[in-house]
Design an enzyme around this catalytic site. Structure first.
Site, mmCIF file in Angstrom:
data_model
loop_
_atom_site.group_PDB
_atom_site.id
_atom_site.type_symbol
_atom_site.label_atom_id
_atom_site.label_comp_id
_atom_site.label_asym_id
_atom_site.label_seq_id
_atom_site.Cartn_x
_atom_site.Cartn_y
_atom_site.Cartn_z
ATOM 1 N N HIS A 176 31.005 53.112 32.677
ATOM 2 C CA HIS A 176 32.297 53.209 33.346
ATOM 3 C C HIS A 176 32.911 51.825 33.509
ATOM 4 O O HIS A 176 32.340 50.962 34.180
ATOM 5 C CB HIS A 176 32.125 53.868 34.715
ATOM 6 N N HIS B 116 29.140 54.028 39.896
ATOM 7 C CA HIS B 116 29.397 54.140 38.455
ATOM 8 C C HIS B 116 29.913 52.812 37.876
ATOM 9 O O HIS B 116 29.823 52.582 36.674
ATOM 10 C CB HIS B 116 30.407 55.261 38.183
ATOM 11 N N GLY C 106 25.889 56.072 43.819
ATOM 12 C CA GLY C 106 26.298 56.895 42.680
ATOM 13 C C GLY C 106 27.018 58.133 43.162
ATOM 14 O O GLY C 106 28.190 58.357 42.837
ATOM 15 N N HIS D 245 38.577 55.345 33.136
ATOM 16 C CA HIS D 245 37.434 55.512 34.038
ATOM 17 C C HIS D 245 36.108 55.302 33.314
ATOM 18 O O HIS D 245 35.228 54.590 33.795
ATOM 19 C CB HIS D 245 37.464 56.907 34.671
ATOM 20 N N SER E 226 18.180 69.358 72.534
ATOM 21 C CA SER E 226 17.726 70.574 71.845
ATOM 22 C C SER E 226 16.695 70.291 70.763
ATOM 23 O O SER E 226 15.797 71.093 70.514
ATOM 24 C CB SER E 226 18.917 71.310 71.222
ATOM 25 N N GLU F 16 26.371 65.661 60.351
ATOM 26 C CA GLU F 16 25.028 65.679 59.760
ATOM 27 C C GLU F 16 24.919 64.861 58.477
ATOM 28 O O GLU F 16 23.959 64.108 58.288
ATOM 29 C CB GLU F 16 24.577 67.122 59.491
ATOM 30 N N HIS G 174 13.996 74.047 65.519
ATOM 31 C CA HIS G 174 14.477 75.416 65.319
ATOM 32 C C HIS G 174 14.175 75.846 63.880
ATOM 33 O O HIS G 174 15.063 76.110 63.087
ATOM 34 C CB HIS G 174 15.968 75.529 65.628
ATOM 35 N N ASP H 141 20.249 83.550 67.976
ATOM 36 C CA ASP H 141 21.343 82.918 67.242
ATOM 37 C C ASP H 141 21.518 83.505 65.851
ATOM 38 O O ASP H 141 22.546 83.306 65.202
ATOM 39 C CB ASP H 141 21.134 81.406 67.141
ATOM 40 N N HIS I 199 21.434 80.499 61.860
ATOM 41 C CA HIS I 199 20.652 79.411 62.444
ATOM 42 C C HIS I 199 19.149 79.578 62.204
ATOM 43 O O HIS I 199 18.353 78.806 62.744
ATOM 44 C CB HIS I 199 20.915 79.318 63.951
ATOM 45 N N ARG J 152 11.204 75.903 67.933
ATOM 46 C CA ARG J 152 11.914 76.106 69.197
ATOM 47 C C ARG J 152 10.999 76.820 70.188
ATOM 48 O O ARG J 152 11.015 76.549 71.380
ATOM 49 C CB ARG J 152 13.165 76.954 68.956
#
Length: 695
Positions: free
Chosen positions: A75, A115, A164, A305, A419, A446, A496, A504, A508, A554
């Site tokens: 690239h 790249h 990457g 590109h 939790s 996350e 969990h 739940d 979950h 849990r």
């Protein structure tokens, strides 16, 4: 004369003193070089700072061109467009020493758009990193070379992180900036005080992870994070306007960042913008207006590109930039100038090692000894008390004890500290004005959390762990994979862990996630069965050089271990009982909460005079490393029965063709956890009723 015509309508005689009277097309050479032939350019360059800068940038540019041509793959869009920005950064700003590539207080450079790796390899060669030679550049993208298609983590060679997958690099850089502040708060400015520079493109900023990570960076006021945005308005499919209308300036203002904009080909503008960014207490983004495929017939076109230039396109670029060197050739004075740039921080580095190295190394001198004391103490305590508790809560207590003796342990979670057990009561929260703590609020991000944790872990000084619910590991998968690809010791915590989540419901309740994590090379997946196994698994994870995933319940689990001596989990699997040595009819193999089910089933079988062994298998990866003799001894010669609240993918390698597996081969159900286990037939009685006819 006409063969020198490049299409802009202007031809002039060379204005140098060489006497060649050559016709020179305006556009061959940038700015002040437009009126000079190649011979004159070389002469003038030696005495003119701005012109020298262009020659330095062109060295990066043409080495990149030649690497991609040699491989006929790669690239070029970013290397062609950003070589001037990169040259300004390395020449005028960055503090690094190729002779000491892992100097702890060096500035970090992250190429988020991995790249464009040819540009990075060019810079590493030119500045004098010993692992990058012209031979390595010629082997670009070839088997066994250091110049792989995308940069692969090797700080000893000058590559700070593997990049990457777009967006990962900028999130890693946020982690590096957090790590810098964490160490600074513990060791002081004289020991740790460096910057993290990262190059991103539109693709990086389109990825959702960039929003998550940059928002977090602004909230933490990471003033040592500086982003150079390669703004060329083109992606593979066309102009960015077809998919992307973001106002980047307003976007980053909303994140609490400092924003500047500059001509991507003006050294003074670029340098001043970065210097100003260094003075800001906020993270900074410098919008660099560039052209993809700059200086070639592909300029501003999507096809710039990727792909090698044709010979005629390279010739065009040579004329445009006044570069008359052959492939992989660099003028001697340019190479010397680059090597001088590589040495500019050597004395600073040398002084650091003389004055700060001992302090840096001694800071964690007794940590491992203290942690081992904690682990031994906890095992003895749990052996006596035999707690009936969820492994997430046991893990929380363990982390709290370790945090008391290890100032380099940093935990965090995605709005689930209590939790998941990631935040013990004695942990101190890290904030924008205080990085002396050991707990990070990542927010509900996350994917970014996983990549930020990798950035923190990359230096292998801070031991970083963090977690969320196991079903949300899917959001983190790209970052988990990258930690395993780099083989860095990030610890991912997932609570969990099964249908035991209960009410739940299936959204979950993880089913396929265990198989997903176990399929990732280099990743150690721990699923402890009780208190003592949880201690042992944490001992293994925190003392490992590999990434780990801690899978926790849990619901409460029984204490199943009757020995607190050696770390049996280090073998990956082991016999829980030694009361059944002759005429063993079956082996009951389980992990986590299902080990309790296996023990209950063993008792029921024993009552029918059916001799059964129970095997706890907390870590497949460690068990697979054991000798064939050990594995055969543990698994036994009888019928092998696997019990795990997962979909069973992969269990066949332990159970064999005659084995049986009891698990969850559909999505979960919404009801109390015990009812869910009954619904799926994962109780000792249900399994007993199905297997007694075998014996």
């Amino acid at each position: 004369m006409t063969e020198n015509f490049c299409g802009d309508g202007t031809l002039l005689r060379c204005m140098g003193n060489c006497g060649c009277s050559a016709w020179v097309c305006v556009g061959w050479h940038p700015k002040k070089l437009q009126m000079f032939c190649g011979v004159c350019v070389k002469k003038i360059t030696k005495d003119n700072g701005e012109i020298m800068f262009k020659s330095l940038a062109n060295a990066v540019r043409f080495l990149s061109i030649d690497q991609v041509s040699a491989a006929n793959s790669g690239h070029l869009g970013m290397p062609l467009g950003m070589s001037d920005c990169l040259t300004a950064l390395f020449r005028n700003i960055m503090r690094f020493d190729p002779e000491n590539p892992v100097w702890p207080n060096r500035d970090r450079f992250v190429l988020s758009g991995g790249h464009g790796s040819a540009a990075l390899y060019s810079l590493l060669y030119l500045t004098g990193y010993k692992d990058f030679s012209i031979k390595e550049l010629k082997n670009f993208r070839k088997l066994g070379s250091k110049t792989s298609g995308h940069p692969e983590y090797c700080p000893e060679s000058g590559i700070e992180i593997t990049t990457g997958p777009l967006g990962q690099g900028i999130a890693n850089a946020v982690g590096m900036a957090i790590e810098e502040r964490l160490l600074n708060s513990r060791l002081g400015d004289s020991c740790i005080d460096h910057y993290i520079y990262v190059v991103v493109g539109e693709g990086d900023l389109m990825e959702g992870i960039s929003h998550e990570a940059c928002s977090l960076a602004g909230n933490l006021s990471l003033g040592h994070l500086i982003v150079l945005f390669d703004k060329n308005n083109v992606t593979i499919d066309g102009d960015t306007s077809i998919t992307y209308g973001d106002d980047v300036r307003k976007r980053f203002e909303s994140y609490n960042w400092d924003i500047q904009e500059t001509d991507g080909y003006d050294e003074n503008q670029i340098t001043k913008a970065i210097q100003k960014a260094k003075e800001s207490p906020k993270p900074s983004i410098v919008i660099c207006n560039t052209k993809i495929g700059y200086g070639t017939p592909r300029e501003n076109l999507p096809k710039a590109h990727g792909g090698a230039l044709t010979p005629s396109e390279r010739e065009f670029a040579c004329k445009y930039f006044g570069w008359d060197c052959g492939p992989f050739e660099i003028p001697e004075y340019v190479e010397k100038a680059w090597r001088a740039i590589g040495k500019k921080s050597h004395e600073i580095c040398k002084a650091w090692y003389q004055n700060q190295e001992k302090r840096y190394l001694s800071f964690d001198f007794n940590i491992n000894t203290e942690m081992q004391r904690v682990f031994r103490s906890l095992k003895k305590e749990y052996f006596v008390s035999r707690p009936f508790a969820a492994t997430r809560n046991l893990s929380k207590a363990i982390l709290g004890k370790v945090a008391e003796v290890n100032p380099l342990l940093v935990s965090g979670s995605c709005d689930l500290g209590s939790s998941t057990g990631c935040k013990s009561n004695n942990m101190k929260v890290i904030s924008s004005n205080d990085f002396s703590g050991n707990y990070i609020h990542y927010g509900i991000r996350e994917h970014a959390m996983g990549a930020v944790m990798n950035g923190i872990s990359a230096n292998k000084k801070i031991k970083c762990c963090g977690g969320t619910f196991f079903s949300f590991s899917d959001y983190m998968k790209p970052a988990i994979r990258m930690s395993a690809l780099m083989d860095i010791p990030t610890v991912f915590i997932f609570s969990h862990d099964s249908i035991g989540v209960g009410e739940d419901g299936p959204t979950h309740q993880p089913v396929e996630q265990l198989a997903m994590l176990r399929s990732i090379p280099n990743l150690q997946v721990f699923r402890p069965a009780d208190a003592i196994e949880t201690v042992e698994c944490w001992d293994l994870a925190l003392n490992s050089s590999h990434p780990s995933a801690m899978i926790l319940t849990r619901q409460e689990v029984l204490s199943v271990r009757f020995s607190d001596r050696q770390n049996l989990c280090a073998n990956g699997a082991y016999l829980l009982n030694d009361d059944c040595t002759n005429d063993v009819k079956c082996s009951l193999i389980a992990s986590g909460s299902e080990v309790g089910i296996a023990l209950e089933l063993k008792k029921m079988l024993n009552d029918k005079n059916i001799c059964a062994n129970v095997v706890s298998i907390p870590c497949w990866e460690l068990f697979d490393q054991q000798s064939t003799e050990y594995k055969n001894h543990v698994l036994g010669d009888g019928v092998r029965i696997g019990i795990e609240a997962s979909n069973g993918f992969g269990w066949e390698k332990y159970l064999g063709s005659d084995g049986l597996f009891f698990g969850v081969n559909s999505f979960g159900v919404s009801c109390p956890g015990k009812e869910a286990f009954k619904y799926f037939g994962l109780t000792a009685k249900d399994i007993f009723d199905k297997i007694t006819d075998l014996f």
